[in-house]
Design an enzyme around this catalytic site. Structure first.
Site, PDB file in Angstrom:
ATOM      1  N   ASP A   1      30.782  40.953  31.312  1.00 50.90           N
ATOM      2  CA  ASP A   1      31.687  41.606  32.255  1.00 50.90           C
ATOM      3  C   ASP A   1      33.145  41.411  31.886  1.00 50.90           C
ATOM      4  O   ASP A   1      34.009  42.159  32.346  1.00 50.90           O
ATOM      5  CB  ASP A   1      31.482  41.037  33.669  1.00 50.90           C
ATOM      6  CG  ASP A   1      30.109  41.343  34.231  1.00 50.90           C
ATOM      7  OD1 ASP A   1      29.649  42.483  34.064  1.00 50.90           O
ATOM      8  OD2 ASP A   1      29.493  40.444  34.825  1.00 50.90           O
TER       9      ASP A   1
ATOM     10  N   ASP B   1      34.041  52.016  40.036  1.00 51.69           N
ATOM     11  CA  ASP B   1      35.105  51.252  40.709  1.00 51.69           C
ATOM     12  C   ASP B   1      36.349  52.057  41.051  1.00 51.69           C
ATOM     13  O   ASP B   1      37.208  51.548  41.780  1.00 51.69           O
ATOM     14  CB  ASP B   1      35.541  50.025  39.893  1.00 51.69           C
ATOM     15  CG  ASP B   1      34.453  48.991  39.737  1.00 51.69           C
ATOM     16  OD1 ASP B   1      33.431  49.101  40.431  1.00 51.69           O
ATOM     17  OD2 ASP B   1      34.605  48.078  38.903  1.00 51.69           O
TER      18      ASP B   1
END
Length: 575
Positions: free
Chosen positions: A513, A289
């Protein structure tokens, strides 16, 4: 690794044989079964002053309770370190004898060991091997496969395999495997390989009594056996980590670049470069990311965050990734894969071009070069399908392209494989090596179960067509946290398509997550409303509900309810 060193390695590899592999040659007409033993002597990595070798001995005679293999070098090779055998050298003569745990060698059985050595001049292959005094023959079925591009398994110009996954096993993390096996039905997938996440400095030595990096690599040597084995490590602790998602914030502040280098990357590199582990193939996933955030969330867009603006302006994402590429890329058995988001993030023309420029920048500055990059990975810890089987981006409905649908929203791609290959073409055009390989994380993108469409949707409108066709059942493609309805995807597979090195499970199924509500912790992880099932969304997901599962723990912690859902909705289905 410098280009000068790269050329030296390439030249030296030719001395040892094609793709860094060298096998003793059988006498013409000799039948392998007629000799009492066979030997495969494989130079795995070679550079200007040293080399690593894997040796496999197969016993074609009577069973043995101990063994001794001998050979002599024609040059000045000196063995400096070995594993899975006791190795002694006197001048040119070498003797390798069994360890206490691998002395048993049945008829037809094999044993493998390895070593690192130094040399100058040429590194010729020994002419003769004897097992307990008897001359051995060659296993002429050995060696590595050829091939070019991301799907090949042959040797690269620097001694690395073009595709490290080709012909290799992949490390099964025993800690994840035990958690999976403890779940009802979990034994069906507990033997699947998953990545090891080094998500903080403490993880290098092990957290709360858990396995550290050395323990994982030692276990990998045990799992390796006589063939090749890939260990997958996620390098994930940048300063100001994950500037657009609070759930996966990290321990280091935005300006802690020196700490990242000296206390995180340097210790990892030191452990990996231990000659003991030279026979392993180590695939690193570099900072999920991070670089995509600089492209889309660091200024000039509705998704901009102050934290991402800070990380773009101070350059510490770029400097950190470049440092990791340079430091880890210098280790001959390491394969670096840079994270490249997913099609629902970078698949628009306005994002993909700048992303390629960003990737090229970090791969050519701050000490890094493009030879430090084996490839890229897409869909890390995400839910986008590998393939959408019921529609494609070129379809039209009543004169409207599916790109005009709310779901596709003018994106150039509708699934991860088309995105990965399209991105690969652009990366090679931008100067990356033509052998570049792509990975796709398929751990949670199967979307099976009763909600999975079995064919194209109705043609009443372009939105009806796409929504009825798509197997991705998320409310919005921007939803990323603990998605309701998700299932296990394609099982880890090497070289499933040209240009794709492997389907992999980087995000271990069953690991959360992010937490559904705020949870106090010492891991630097915040509370992100995208993990809250009651949240109405934001600009990143078109102000839609999050679709997140309730009662989720902190990111990385075990989430039993999610694990059970993933098995139930697996596609291909579990037995």
């Amino acid at each position: 690794m410098s280009r000068t060193r790269m050329s030296l390695v390439a030249a030296l590899a030719l001395v040892a044989g094609t793709s860094g592999t060298a096998l003793l040659t059988s006498p013409a007409g000799a039948a392998t079964a007629s000799v009492p033993c066979t030997v495969d002597y494989k130079v795995q990595n070679q550079w200007d002053t040293g080399f690593t070798t894997a040796v496999t001995v197969t016993n074609n005679g009577s069973a043995k309770s101990s063994w001794s293999l001998k050979w002599s070098y024609a040059g000045n090779q000196q063995i400096t370190n070995g594993w899975n055998a006791k190795i002694a050298q006197s001048g040119a003569a070498v003797t390798a004898t069994n360890e206490s745990y691998n002395g048993s060698l049945a008829n037809g059985g094999s044993v493998s060991f390895g070593f690192q050595g130094s040399y100058s001049g040429t590194n010729a292959i020994p002419a003769t091997f004897t097992l307990d005094g008897v001359t051995c023959n060659v296993d002429d079925g050995g060696g590595t496969g050829g091939g070019t591009g991301g799907g090949g398994g042959g040797g690269g110009t620097d001694g690395r395999a073009d595709n490290p996954y080709a012909g290799a096993k992949v490390y099964v993390n025993p800690e994840w495997s035990a958690k999976a096996a403890a779940e009802p039905g979990g034994s069906r997938i507990a033997n699947q390989p998953t990545a090891v996440w080094l998500d903080r400095i403490a993880a290098i030595n092990g957290v709360d009594g858990g396995m550290g990096l050395r323990a994982h690599l030692d276990e990998a040597l045990k799992q390796k056996g006589s063939g090749d084995l890939v260990v997958q490590l996620v390098i994930y602790d940048l300063p100001g980590r994950d500037c657009a998602a609070l759930a996966s914030n990290g321990e280091l502040g935005p300006n802690d670049l020196d700490k990242y280098k000296s206390q995180y990357i340097d210790p990892i590199a030191s452990i990996i470069s231990d000659p003991k582990y030279a026979g392993l193939r180590i695939a690193t996933v570099i900072e999920p990311d991070s670089l995509p955030n600089l492209v889309t969330n660091a200024g000039g867009t509705p998704t901009t965050t102050d934290a991402c603006v800070t990380m773009k302006s101070n350059g510490n994402y770029e400097k950190g990734v470049s440092y990791a590429l340079d430091k880890l890329g210098a280790i001959p058995n390491v394969y670096n894969y840079i994270d490249a988001g997913h099609h629902g993030w970078l698949g628009w023309d306005s994002n993909l071009g700048p992303a390629v420029q960003e990737f090229a920048k970090v791969a050519t500055t701050n000490g890094a070069n493009m030879n430090d990059v084996t490839g890229f990975i897409v869909n890390t810890a995400n839910y986008s399908p590998v393939k959408e089987p019921n529609f494609k981006v070129t379809d039209t409905v009543n004169g409207q392209t599916v790109r005009q649908s709310k779901w596709v929203d003018w994106n150039q791609y509708v699934d991860e494989q088309s995105f990965a290959l399209g991105l690969r073409d652009k990366l090679v055009a931008a100067g990356f090596n033509s052998s570049l390989g792509m990975l796709i994380d398929t751990s949670r993108d199967g979307w099976g179960g009763s909600a999975r469409p079995t064919g194209p949707g109705p043609t009443t409108s372009v939105d009806d067509y796409v929504n009825g066709s798509r197997i991705d059942r998320r409310i919005h493609a921007g939803n990323w946290c603990n998605q309701s309805g998700a299932g296990l995807g394609e099982r880890p597979t090497a070289a499933p398509a040209a240009g794709i090195d492997a389907y992999v499970w980087v995000k271990p199924p069953g690991e959360s997550d992010g937490s559904s509500s705020a949870v106090s912790n010492d891991e630097g992880k915040g509370f992100d409303r995208m993990c809250d099932p009651t949240y109405g969304g934001n600009t990143r997901n078109g102000n839609n509900p999050t679709g997140a599962l309730p009662n989720a723990p902190l990111a990385g912690h075990w989430f039993s309810a999610q694990f059970q859902q993933l098995m139930q909705n697996a596609y291909p289905p579990l037995p």
